[in-house]
Structure formats: structure tokens, C-alpha cells
Enzyme design. Structure first.
Site, PDB file in Angstrom:
ATOM      1  N   LYS A 114       0.829  -1.204   0.000  1.00 57.07           N
ATOM      2  CA  LYS A 114       0.000   0.000   0.000  1.00 57.07           C
ATOM      3  C   LYS A 114       0.866   1.258   0.000  1.00 57.07           C
ATOM      4  CE  LYS A 114      -2.889   0.818   3.239  1.00 57.07           C
ATOM      5  NZ  LYS A 114      -3.563   2.012   2.740  1.00 57.07           N
ATOM      6  N   GLU A 485     -23.100 -15.081  -0.417  1.00 58.34           N
ATOM      7  CA  GLU A 485     -22.964 -13.696  -0.910  1.00 58.34           C
ATOM      8  C   GLU A 485     -23.165 -13.537  -2.422  1.00 58.34           C
ATOM      9  OE1 GLU A 485     -19.488 -11.637   0.688  1.00 58.34           O
ATOM     10  OE2 GLU A 485     -19.623 -12.745   2.562  1.00 58.34           O
ATOM     11  N   ARG A 516      -5.448  -2.384 -12.373  1.00 57.74           N
ATOM     12  CA  ARG A 516      -6.646  -2.483 -11.540  1.00 57.74           C
ATOM     13  C   ARG A 516      -7.112  -1.111 -11.069  1.00 57.74           C
ATOM     14  NH1 ARG A 516      -9.047  -7.135  -8.865  1.00 57.74           N
ATOM     15  NH2 ARG A 516      -9.798  -5.502  -7.477  1.00 57.74           N
ATOM     16  N   HIS A 643     -13.796 -10.294  10.496  1.00 56.18           N
ATOM     17  CA  HIS A 643     -12.771 -10.838   9.603  1.00 56.18           C
ATOM     18  C   HIS A 643     -11.875  -9.709   9.127  1.00 56.18           C
ATOM     19  CE1 HIS A 643     -10.785 -12.768   6.254  1.00 56.18           C
ATOM     20  NE2 HIS A 643     -11.224 -11.799   5.470  1.00 56.18           N
ATOM     21  N   CYS A 645      -8.403  -8.927   6.461  1.00 58.59           N
ATOM     22  CA  CYS A 645      -7.728  -9.516   5.313  1.00 58.59           C
ATOM     23  C   CYS A 645      -6.223  -9.605   5.438  1.00 58.59           C
ATOM     24  CB  CYS A 645      -8.030  -8.713   4.070  1.00 58.59           C
ATOM     25  SG  CYS A 645      -9.642  -9.079   3.445  1.00 58.59           S
ATOM     26  N   GLU A 667      -6.138 -13.557   7.658  1.00 58.55           N
ATOM     27  CA  GLU A 667      -5.160 -14.173   6.771  1.00 58.55           C
ATOM     28  C   GLU A 667      -3.920 -14.523   7.585  1.00 58.55           C
ATOM     29  OE1 GLU A 667      -1.450 -13.782   5.312  1.00 58.55           O
ATOM     30  OE2 GLU A 667      -2.269 -11.769   5.196  1.00 58.55           O
ATOM     31  N   HIS A 696      -5.867 -16.854  -2.452  1.00 59.77           N
ATOM     32  CA  HIS A 696      -5.488 -15.988  -3.579  1.00 59.77           C
ATOM     33  C   HIS A 696      -4.850 -16.782  -4.707  1.00 59.77           C
ATOM     34  CE1 HIS A 696      -5.764 -13.610   0.067  1.00 59.77           C
ATOM     35  NE2 HIS A 696      -6.273 -12.696  -0.717  1.00 59.77           N
TER      36      HIS A 696
HETATM   37  N1  GLN Z   1     -17.200 -11.785   3.657  1.00 64.74           N
HETATM   38  C1  GLN Z   1     -16.370 -11.323   2.594  1.00 64.74           C
HETATM   39  C2  GLN Z   1     -16.160 -12.434   1.573  1.00 64.74           C
HETATM   40  O1  GLN Z   1     -16.063 -13.542   1.938  1.00 64.74           O
HETATM   41  C3  GLN Z   1     -15.047 -10.840   3.075  1.00 64.74           C
HETATM   42  C4  GLN Z   1     -14.224 -10.298   1.949  1.00 64.74           C
HETATM   43  C5  GLN Z   1     -12.918  -9.700   2.342  1.00 64.74           C
HETATM   44  O2  GLN Z   1     -12.428  -9.953   3.412  1.00 64.74           O
HETATM   45  N2  GLN Z   1     -12.348  -8.868   1.512  1.00 64.74           N
HETATM   46  O3  GLN Z   1     -16.034 -12.185   0.405  1.00 64.74           O
HETATM   47 ZN    ZN Z   2     -10.518 -11.118   3.637  1.00 67.95          ZN
END
Ligand code: GLN
Ligand code: ZN
Length: 757
Positions: A114, A485, A516, A643, A645, A667, A696
Site C-alpha cells: 500500500k 454472498e 486495476r 474478519h 484480510c 489471513e 489468492h
Molecule cells: N465476507 C467477505 C467475503 O467472503 C469478506 C471479503 C474480504 O475480506 N475482503 O467475500
Molecule cells: Zn478477507
């Protein structure tokens, strides 16, 4: 006063560079064709900047992928693994940017990080003990000459020596200081080349000067520039800083032989005070960043004039500047064809900011600035009452007290109650929320958006996907399920669309990295929940299974961080308004029988201030409470998950625990698991699900691999606190790899359970 900008977006008004590059990557166009697109973008940008009356037009702000990567190539800091491929110059560059896998070899890309406190990402240069820093490229000179050919003597822009060395990753024993002499020599040569080409100004970008600096850092900075500026010749050198103030090195910066110093008066909390207290050297030009390069609101001329006239008391030579490169805002409002004029008139993208600079210049040169037409129009715009105000929301936020941010009973009691309620097996398995967004899902959503698929057909389709997803999870044997989702395109946009106070743009793309781009929604007014956002999907999903179904929401800090924020109220206030809306949804889910609710804060760390001393007051002191407010009203038996990332939160570990969630997933599979030690040392209270495999990559992790991850986790985390899950949502993956991966995950957890009992 003259005007200047630090840099202009290079992706093209309609993302032409993105599309051309991607075609090139797929082998659909030649290098010459890609170059042609690049040239067109540059000449278009040059023309509009010229037409706007901008005095100092940048060059070399163009990049095929990233400006830091360009600098690495310019300075010969190109690892051998790329040059050894024997590719063309351009393809070697793209190999470093994106990795290369083909007949000539298989190499990974540079790491990506970043860019300070923005959503832009740069490529991290690698320097090892054998790297010889020297001037090895010609891009800045070529682009200067190209613009000169169009009749413009530009101000070339290059990442400065100090910032370059601070951003680089040193792979061997040598450190930044060991490369100071070579680096300084390369920059000296660069200046001498520009002297030869007749450049008037050269801009060195030094954003690292706004970070916390140690004595050693200051020493490095000073020694670099004493050497670079020693025989600099006639060319004027501008030290350009942005994203903050230079409180740690203001005196040194002023004491060096620069001809201009660029300071940020938008984000630099102490910039004005630094000038006022210490004065400003009379032999230098002050580039005053008053037009915000990061946000999309019209400049307030009254505020800018106030800053400039205060500065005029200390120095006579001022250039009106943007606060940072315009890379961080979209290109032009001209493409916003659907946005109502009553909103649009408050907006200013890169092209419009050029007009603002020109207007500020005209206003300031007038004998009666406040009487000018431009000033009056601007003042009227800013004093207009904003539509979208919501008194009730403001009152609620104002009435919040300490106890609103505290969930009762405390963690331990809740943990006991929840263990009793859910009776989950040891090492419960779950996923992060999304399941593969297949072509089928995307095309149904597009058809619905275009009106080709009716609401009821679309909803029927989503329900079908949910049902499939639940059947699949039951078959795999996961313990806590998700609905998948499928109704969401994006974890912020989806909620923005269900909230009052949000605006959406059409073409407001901003480069995130390489090709991107992101299109952040705009927080226009006070935020409130217009309607339930996820309840019907979660309730439907829960009706299909006896296992607990996680409700799935995005948290207030992430929603805020991935939007263009307002400037007329504080970030704290905006965060609390969003928190109010998300809290309503949480309570609504709970009332409708959802027993576990996950509130994602994927971007919580992103806007952590650059300086440690600002962390608390400017950010954590409201961000963490905003999250807590979202769930402080639920019953003790309702389990709250969150959560993130990334696992780089060692330095804010207490704050993460203070979010007071019941479970956090994050992560961990790609990092070295040091975070687990940190959790242990800090007696981390929240239950944790450190991701056991990396989503990923399309690789399917084996059961053994996952078991070994679990056993490493077991060494540091008490068994009763450990969850087993992938490290992020699965939406970018395909079903081909997702299904076997999750099966291995569940089997690994089962075996770990048996071995433990
Ligand atoms: N709940 C979201 C998903 O599973 C979380 C996405 C993320 O952490 N960027 O896509
Ligand atoms: Zn995530």
C-alpha cells in the site's frame, strides 16, 4: 502566484491504458500499439493541463504500471531473475510488475504494498548486496523531450532518493545507508542530464519525509541531498512532500540546497504551524498544497485563501499546488452523465481541479479577491445547505455515551453461554462468506441491472444459488455455514446501495495497482439504513439448514475507508453514522433468528495514520468504538465474528481484542505465523481462525498441509479458541478448486480433533 500539480492520472479518462495493457498481456496487440495508446493519453493530459493555464506541468508522472517500479528500473535496481529472461525492455518491466510464466522461465513479481495511507499500491523494489545503483534508464528524459516537442517545458517528476531507499526491501546484509553514495551519484547525474536538456524545475517526490523519522533517517536524508545538490547546476530542484507534515525534518529540509519545498496543507496537520514557528527560507519557493488531491469535493476558496494569505506573511514566493498527485482521484466529471447536477456541482475530479488552481490564481491576483465572480460562486456553493441531512441520525450520534460502546456481559461469560448454545465440535470449521462468483452469477446480476431479468426472477436465481451453496457445505461437512454472498458485487457497494446518504458514480475510476482500478462510492449525506439489507437472504438460508448460518455484513470502518468521505463532518462522525445503520441490521438479523453474525472489517488497518503518535487520537479511538457499537446491543448468546484480510496487526493487537468480537478470522497462511506468537504473548482473548490456506492462489492445499498448519496453530492457541477456515472469501475462486480445498480442510480439522481427544 504560479500554479502546479504533483502528478496527473495516467490510466486515461476511460481507462484506455488499462484496456490496452490487458490486451497486450493477452497478446492481442503489439508493443507499438500499446505505446500508441500511452502516447495519446500523455498528449491528451498535456493539452488539458496547458489549456487550463497550469504553470508547472509535470512529466514522467506517466507509468505503464507503477512509478516506484519505474524508478527501480531507472536506477538499475532490477533483480537478475528478470533480466535473465532475455525479454524486451518492456516485457522485462512487466515481468517484474506481474511475474512471468512462459517458455523463458517462471518468476514471481515484485511484492506489492500500500502506498502510504492511500488505496494505491506500489511495487516494492528489491536491492541485494550485488545491486549497483546507477542511472540506467532514459524514461524521464524521453518524456521531458516528448512534451518539449509539443511546446511545453515540463517539470519532470521522479521519486526522490530518500523515499526510494526507504521503500526498497534490502535482501542482503547491506542497508539503505550502504547505497547512499551510489544513489546520490545517480541522482546527480540525472540532474546534470536535465540541465543539458534545459529543464527549469525537477521535482523529487519525498513522501517518506512525512513519516516518523529516526535520527538515522534524518542523517540519511541530509547526506543524500548534500551530495545530490552540491553541483546541481542551473536546474531548480523541488523537494515535494505529501500525505502529511514534515515535523521531524523541517529544519533540515529548509537548510538544504533545494530551490523549492512542497508541503501539504490539507493532510499535513502541522504544516502551517511549522512555517509559522520556524519561518520559511527566503531563497526558496514554497509549493503550497491547498487543493486536495485525494478527495472529490470542490475546493473551498475561502479556506485555501486563508491558508495562502497566512503563508504570505512568512514568504513571498508561493506556488499554488495540489496536496498530492491527482493519481488518487478520477479523471473527469465530463463522463458522469447520470449524476444529477445538484450533486455534480460539488464534485471536482482531476480535470476540474486544474480549473480550481486557475481560479485560485486569478482570485488571488485580483485587488479584491472576495469580490471576484469565481470566489462568490464558490462561497455560495459551500454555504448551500446540503440535501441528505438527517437530523435524527445526527441526534442519535450526538447522544451516544460510553455505555453504548460496551457489550455486556463480558467476553468470558459470553464465551461460556455460546459454547453451551452451539455445542460446536473442537476446531469448528467455517468459511469467510463468499463462494465462487461464477460467470453464471455475474451474468444474472448484469442482466438484472440492465432490466433483462425481472426482480422476482433474479431473486429466484439467488435463492437457487443459496440452496446449492448450503447443500454443498453440508455435503462437505462444514460446521458453521454461510449463504455465499451471491447477491453482492462488492462488499461495500452492496451496502452503499441499501443505505441512504450514498451516491454512486459511473466512471469515477481510480487506479489501485497496475491495471486495476476501483470506483469508490461517495458519502454524500448523513447515512441511515433505508431498508433491511441482508435479512431476507440470511433468513432464507437459515431455513434450509439446522446448522448455524452466519449473517454477513461489512463493518463501518471498512465501508468508510473504501468510500470517498465527506469533508464537512469528521470521519469519526461518518463512521458512527454508518455504525448506527449496521447495528440496526445486526439487531434485525438477531430478531429474525440468526445466531451468528459476522461483521467484516477487511480494511480496518488501511487508514491507520502514518505517524504512530496519531494512531490513537486520529483513528483507533473512534474506529474501534464504532465497531463495538455495531454489536453492543446483541444478546449474550448471539455470536459476533469479524474478519480481517491481513495479519499485520501485531502493533495494534490490543485494539483488535478490544473490538470485543467473539471470533476473528484473518489471513495467516501467507505470513510466517509470527502473529500466532503475538496472540499468545498478549493473551489474546477473542477466539481466532487464522486462515489455514491461501485463497489468492488456485492451488488446492492438501489435507496434510492443512493439518500441519493447524498443529502449528495449536502450539500457540488454546484448543477451545481455535477455528479452522480459509484465509478470505472464495468469490474470486472457481468451484473446481474450492470444493476439494474445503473437503481437505474439513478432513484435516476432523483428524486434528481426533488426535486431540
Ligand atoms: N465476507 C467477505 C467475503 O467472503 C469478506 C471479503 C474480504 O475480506 N475482503 O467475500
Ligand atoms: Zn478477507
Amino acid at each position: 502566484m504560479k500554479t502546479s500539480i504533483i502528478g496527473y492520472p495516467r490510466i486515461g479518462n476511460l481507462r484506455e491504458l488499462k484496456f490496452a495493457s490487458e490486451k497486450y498481456f493477452r497478446g492481442e496487440i503489439t508493443a507499438e500499439e500499446l505505446e500508441k495508446t500511452a502516447k495519446l493519453i500523455r498528449s491528451y493530459n498535456l493539452e488539458i493541463q496547458k489549456k487550463s493555464g497550469l504553470d508547472l506541468i509535470p512529466s514522467n508522472d506517466f507509468s505503464y504500471y507503477d512509478g516506484v517500479l519505474d524508478t527501480a528500473f531507472l536506477l538499475n535496481a532490477v533483480p537478475e531473475r528478470y533480466t535473465a529472461l532475455g525479454l524486451s525492455e518492456l516485457d522485462t518491466y512487466f515481468a517484474a510488475a506481474r511475474g512471468y510464466q512462459g517458455e523463458k522461465g517462471d518468476v514471481k513479481a515484485f511484492a506489492m504494498k500500500k502506498w502510504y495511507n492511500t488505496n494505491y499500491h506500489y511495487m516494492v523494489p528489491e536491492i541485494d548486496d550485488s545491486t549497483e545503483i546507477k542511472l540506467a534508464g532514459t524514461k524521464p528524459f524521453d518524456l521531458f523531450t516528448e512534451a518539449l516537442g509539443s511546446g511545453v517545458k515540463t517539470k519532470p517528476v521522479v521519486i526522490g532518493a530518500y523515499t526510494f531507499l526507504k521503500l526498497a526491501r534490502f535482501k542482503g546484509n547491506k542497508k539503505a545507508a550502504d547505497f547512499a553514495t551510489q544513489t546520490a551519484a545517480a541522482y546527480s547525474e540525472l540532474l546534470s542530464r536535465f540541465n543539458g536538456l534545459g529543464a527549469e524545475w525537477v521535482q523529487f517526490d519525498e513522501p517518506s519525509l512525512v513519516m516518523d523519522m529516526t535520527a538515522e533517517d534524518i542523517q540519511l536524508f541530509v547526506s543524500l541531498y548534500e551530495s545530490i545538490l552540491k553541483n546541481k547546476g542551473a536546474v531548480k530542484v523541488l523537494a515535494q512532500t505529501y500525505f502529511g507534515d514534515v515535523r521531524d525534518c523541517y529544519k533540515e529540509l529548509c537548510g538544504l540546497g533545494f530551490d523549492g519545498i512542497g508541503l501539504d496543507f490539507t493532510e499535513g496537520k502541522r504544516s502551517a504551524e511549522l512555517v509559522k514557528k520556524n519561518g520559511f527560507p527566503q531563497d526558496k519557493v514554497l509549493f503550497a498544497g491547498v487543493v486536495n488531491g485525494k478527495n472529490i469535493w470542490r475546493n473551498s476558496y475561502a479556506s485555501s485563501l486563508a491558508v495562502l494569505s497566512e503563508l504570505e506573511k512568512h514568504t513571498h514566493d508561493i506556488v499554488i499546488n495540489t496536496s498530492c498527485s491527482l493519481l488518487h482521484v478520477p479523471c473527469t466529471l465530463a463522463n458522469e452523465t447520470k449524476l444529477d447536477e445538484r450533486y455534480k456541482k460539488h464534485f471536482s475530479y482531476a480535470e476540474e481541479k486544474l480549473t480550481e488552481l486557475a481560479e485560485l490564481k486569478r482570485i488571488i491576483s485580483s485587488s479584491c479577491p472576495a469580490e471576484t465572480e469565481e470566489y462568490r460562486r464558490n462561497e455560495a456553493l459551500h454555504s448551500e445547505p446540503r440535501t441528505g441531512g438527517n437530523e435524527a441520525v445526527r441526534k442519535k450520534v450526538a447522544a451516544l455515551t460510553e455505555k453504548d460502546f460496551v457489550r455486556l456481559p463480558g467476553f468470558a461469560e459470553r464465551e461460556r453461554i455460546q459454547k453451551e448454545r452451539f455445542r460446536l465440535p473442537e476446531f469448528p470449521t467455517t468459511t469467510i462468506g463468499s463462494f465462487p462468483q461464477t460467470a453464471e452469477v455475474k451474468s444474472a446480476r448484469n442482466a438484472h441491472r440492465k432490466g433483462e431479468l425481472s426482480d422476482s426472477d433474479y431473486e429466484f436465481f439467488i435463492e437457487k444459488k443459496i440452496a446449492e451453496c448450503i447443500a454443498l457445505q453440508e455435503e462437505i461437512g462444514l460446521d458453521v455455514l454461510v449463504h455465499g454472498e451471491f447477491e453482492r458485487n462488492d462488499m461495500v457497494e452492496y451496502f452503499g446501495e441499501c443505505l441512504d446518504g450514498y451516491l454512486f458514480t459511473e466512471k469515477a475510476w481510480v487506479q489501485s495497482y497496475g491495471t486495476r482500478c476501483v470506483k469508490p462510492p461517495v458519502i454524500w449525506g448523513d447515512i441511515s439504513r433505508a431498508k433491511p439489507m441482508t435479512v431476507r437472504w440470511s433468513v432464507y438460508a437459515q431455513s434450509l439448514t439446522d446448522k448455524p448460518m452466519k449473517g454477513m455484513l461489512t463493518g463501518p470502518v471498512t465501508i468508510l475507508n473504501w468510500s470517498f468521505p465527506r469533508e464537512d463532518i469528521t470521519l469519526k462522525e461518518s463512521a458512527l453514522q454508518i455504525a448506527l445503520a449496521i447495528r440496526e441490521e445486526v439487531l434485525d438479523l438477531e430478531a429474525n433468528g440468526i445466531s451468528i453474525i459476522q461483521v467484516d472489517e477487511a480494511a480496518l488497518r488501511e487508514k491507520l495514520p502514518l505517524r504512530r503518535s496519531d494512531w490513537r487520537e486520529d483513528y483507533l479511538d473512534w474506529a474501534i468504538p464504532a465497531f463495538r457499537y455495531v454489536h453492543s446491543g446483541v444478546k449474550p448468546e448471539t455470536q459476533i465474528h469479524t474478519h480481517m484480510c491481513y495479519s499485520e496487526f501485531a502493533d495494534i493487537i490490543k485494539d483488535i481484542d478490544d473490538m470485543d468480537a467473539d471470533v476473528i478470522t484473518f489471513e495467516a497462511s501467507r505470513s510466517d505465523l509470527t502473529i500466532l506468537d503475538v496472540l499468545k504473548e498478549n493473551h489474546f482473548r477473542t477466539e481466532v481462525g487464522p486462515g489455514v490456506y491461501d485463497i489468492h492462489s488456485p492451488r488446492v492445499p492438501s489435507k496434510e498441509e492443512i493439518k500441519s498448519a493447524i498443529s502449528k496453530m495449536r502450539e500457540r492457541i488454546p484448543a477451545e479458541k481455535l477455528w479452522v477456515n480459509p484465509d478470505c472469501g472464495l468469490k474470486t475462486r472457481g468451484n473446481e478448486e474450492t470444493v476439494p480445498s474445503l473437503k481437505n480442510l474439513v478432513n484435516a480439522a476432523k483428524e486434528a480433533r481426533n488426535e486431540n481427544s
